[in-house]
Design a protein around this motif. Structure first.
Motif, PDB file in Angstrom:
ATOM      1  N   ASN A  70       0.847  -1.189   0.000  1.00 51.01           N
ATOM      2  CA  ASN A  70       0.000   0.000   0.000  1.00 51.01           C
ATOM      3  C   ASN A  70       0.882   1.239   0.000  1.00 51.01           C
ATOM      4  O   ASN A  70       1.912   1.270   0.658  1.00 51.01           O
ATOM      5  CB  ASN A  70      -0.900   0.009   1.242  1.00 51.01           C
ATOM      6  N   GLU A  71       0.469   2.234  -0.731  1.00 50.11           N
ATOM      7  CA  GLU A  71       1.158   3.519  -0.761  1.00 50.11           C
ATOM      8  C   GLU A  71       0.213   4.540  -0.133  1.00 50.11           C
ATOM      9  O   GLU A  71      -0.816   4.879  -0.737  1.00 50.11           O
ATOM     10  CB  GLU A  71       1.498   3.899  -2.197  1.00 50.11           C
ATOM     11  N   PRO A  72       0.510   5.015   1.087  1.00 53.94           N
ATOM     12  CA  PRO A  72      -0.404   5.960   1.750  1.00 53.94           C
ATOM     13  C   PRO A  72      -0.718   7.202   0.919  1.00 53.94           C
ATOM     14  O   PRO A  72      -1.828   7.728   1.012  1.00 53.94           O
ATOM     15  CB  PRO A  72       0.345   6.326   3.037  1.00 53.94           C
ATOM     16  N   ASP A  73       0.219   7.655   0.088  1.00 52.27           N
ATOM     17  CA  ASP A  73      -0.040   8.827  -0.749  1.00 52.27           C
ATOM     18  C   ASP A  73      -1.178   8.569  -1.740  1.00 52.27           C
ATOM     19  O   ASP A  73      -1.725   9.512  -2.311  1.00 52.27           O
ATOM     20  CB  ASP A  73       1.207   9.236  -1.526  1.00 52.27           C
ATOM     21  N   TYR A  74      -1.510   7.304  -1.970  1.00 48.34           N
ATOM     22  CA  TYR A  74      -2.540   6.958  -2.944  1.00 48.34           C
ATOM     23  C   TYR A  74      -3.898   6.678  -2.294  1.00 48.34           C
ATOM     24  O   TYR A  74      -4.832   6.261  -2.973  1.00 48.34           O
ATOM     25  CB  TYR A  74      -2.112   5.732  -3.755  1.00 48.34           C
ATOM     26  N   ASP A  75      -4.014   6.910  -1.007  1.00 50.59           N
ATOM     27  CA  ASP A  75      -5.272   6.614  -0.321  1.00 50.59           C
ATOM     28  C   ASP A  75      -6.417   7.499  -0.805  1.00 50.59           C
ATOM     29  O   ASP A  75      -7.564   7.059  -0.848  1.00 50.59           O
ATOM     30  CB  ASP A  75      -5.114   6.759   1.194  1.00 50.59           C
ATOM     31  N   LYS A  76      -6.110   8.743  -1.151  1.00 45.61           N
ATOM     32  CA  LYS A  76      -7.141   9.666  -1.634  1.00 45.61           C
ATOM     33  C   LYS A  76      -6.737  10.147  -3.028  1.00 45.61           C
ATOM     34  O   LYS A  76      -5.633  10.638  -3.219  1.00 45.61           O
ATOM     35  CB  LYS A  76      -7.279  10.862  -0.702  1.00 45.61           C
ATOM     36  N   SER A  81     -10.432   7.635  -9.202  1.00 45.57           N
ATOM     37  CA  SER A  81     -10.112   6.571  -8.258  1.00 45.57           C
ATOM     38  C   SER A  81      -9.357   5.464  -8.970  1.00 45.57           C
ATOM     39  O   SER A  81      -9.445   5.311 -10.192  1.00 45.57           O
ATOM     40  CB  SER A  81     -11.377   6.006  -7.620  1.00 45.57           C
ATOM     41  N   LYS A  85      -7.086  -3.179  -7.066  1.00 48.03           N
ATOM     42  CA  LYS A  85      -7.199  -3.430  -5.626  1.00 48.03           C
ATOM     43  C   LYS A  85      -5.820  -3.259  -4.997  1.00 48.03           C
ATOM     44  O   LYS A  85      -4.811  -3.603  -5.581  1.00 48.03           O
ATOM     45  CB  LYS A  85      -7.701  -4.852  -5.370  1.00 48.03           C
ATOM     46  N   SER A  86      -5.797  -2.736  -3.799  1.00 48.33           N
ATOM     47  CA  SER A  86      -4.553  -2.618  -3.053  1.00 48.33           C
ATOM     48  C   SER A  86      -4.539  -3.748  -2.036  1.00 48.33           C
ATOM     49  O   SER A  86      -5.591  -4.112  -1.516  1.00 48.33           O
ATOM     50  CB  SER A  86      -4.518  -1.261  -2.352  1.00 48.33           C
ATOM     51  N   VAL A 144      -3.093  12.840  -6.832  1.00 43.20           N
ATOM     52  CA  VAL A 144      -2.782  12.475  -5.452  1.00 43.20           C
ATOM     53  C   VAL A 144      -1.859  13.554  -4.882  1.00 43.20           C
ATOM     54  O   VAL A 144      -1.233  14.306  -5.631  1.00 43.20           O
ATOM     55  CB  VAL A 144      -2.114  11.078  -5.342  1.00 43.20           C
ATOM     56  N   LYS A 147       3.092  13.391   0.912  1.00 45.71           N
ATOM     57  CA  LYS A 147       3.146  13.799   2.327  1.00 45.71           C
ATOM     58  C   LYS A 147       3.517  15.274   2.484  1.00 45.71           C
ATOM     59  O   LYS A 147       3.051  15.947   3.382  1.00 45.71           O
ATOM     60  CB  LYS A 147       4.154  12.937   3.089  1.00 45.71           C
TER      61      LYS A 147
END
Length: 164
Positions: A70-76, A81, A85-86, A144, A147
């Motif tokens: 998972n890449e947190p920068d890609y959460d939103k 979208s 799937k992650s 995206v 951080k």
């Protein structure tokens, strides 16, 4: 020819990143990596995590980060979208010294062998990378934010979209 990087490779990897920064600046994208990105500490951390790969044909000609997760920068994603799937394959900090034609395709093919669904992002001014991504079959899905607040165009590759 593609292998996991080691700490011994640091000088060559930093040379590759310097060449890529110069190319980016000459291609109208001087701000994405500036004069110092990625810093040596980031590169050393990527090596320690076993996620930095190099193209080595008797000399290191390219480098890229690849991991499945998972890449947190890609959460939103603003304006769209991801359809994949992650966790999925994540590519970052791809660069070559310019001596290997089609380096992105070599790296993406390598990653695709482990994760047929890939994600990557690039700066709005990086028209060269946008072209390469779309030529390979990546599709832009939205924006995206990293951080540090910087904006990037997010792309995904879903198995069968490759354009040869």
């Amino acid at each position: 020819m593609i292998r996991v990087a080691t700490q011994k490779d640091m000088p060559d990897i930093m040379r590759v990143y310097a060449a890529a920064r110069e190319f980016m600046a000459q291609s109208g994208n001087p701000n994405q990596w500036g004069k110092t990105y990625p810093p040596a500490e980031t590169v050393a951390d990527d090596i320690d995590m076993g996620r930095l790969f190099v193209f080595d044909d008797g000399g290191i000609r390219g480098a890229f980060v690849f991991f499945i997760g998972n890449e947190p920068d890609y959460d939103k994603v603003l304006g769209g979208s991801f359809k994949t799937k992650s966790p999925c394959g994540i590519m970052h900090r791809i660069a070559s010294d310019g001596s290997v034609r089609g380096f992105f395709a070599l790296a993406a093919d390598y990653c695709k062998a482990s994760a047929p669904e890939l994600r990557i992002d690039t700066h709005r001014d990086n028209l060269v990378m946008q072209h390469v991504l779309e030529k390979y079959g990546f599709m832009a899905v939205g924006t995206v934010f990293l951080k540090n607040g910087e904006e990037r165009i997010a792309y995904e590759f879903m198995g069968a979209n490759r354009k040869d």
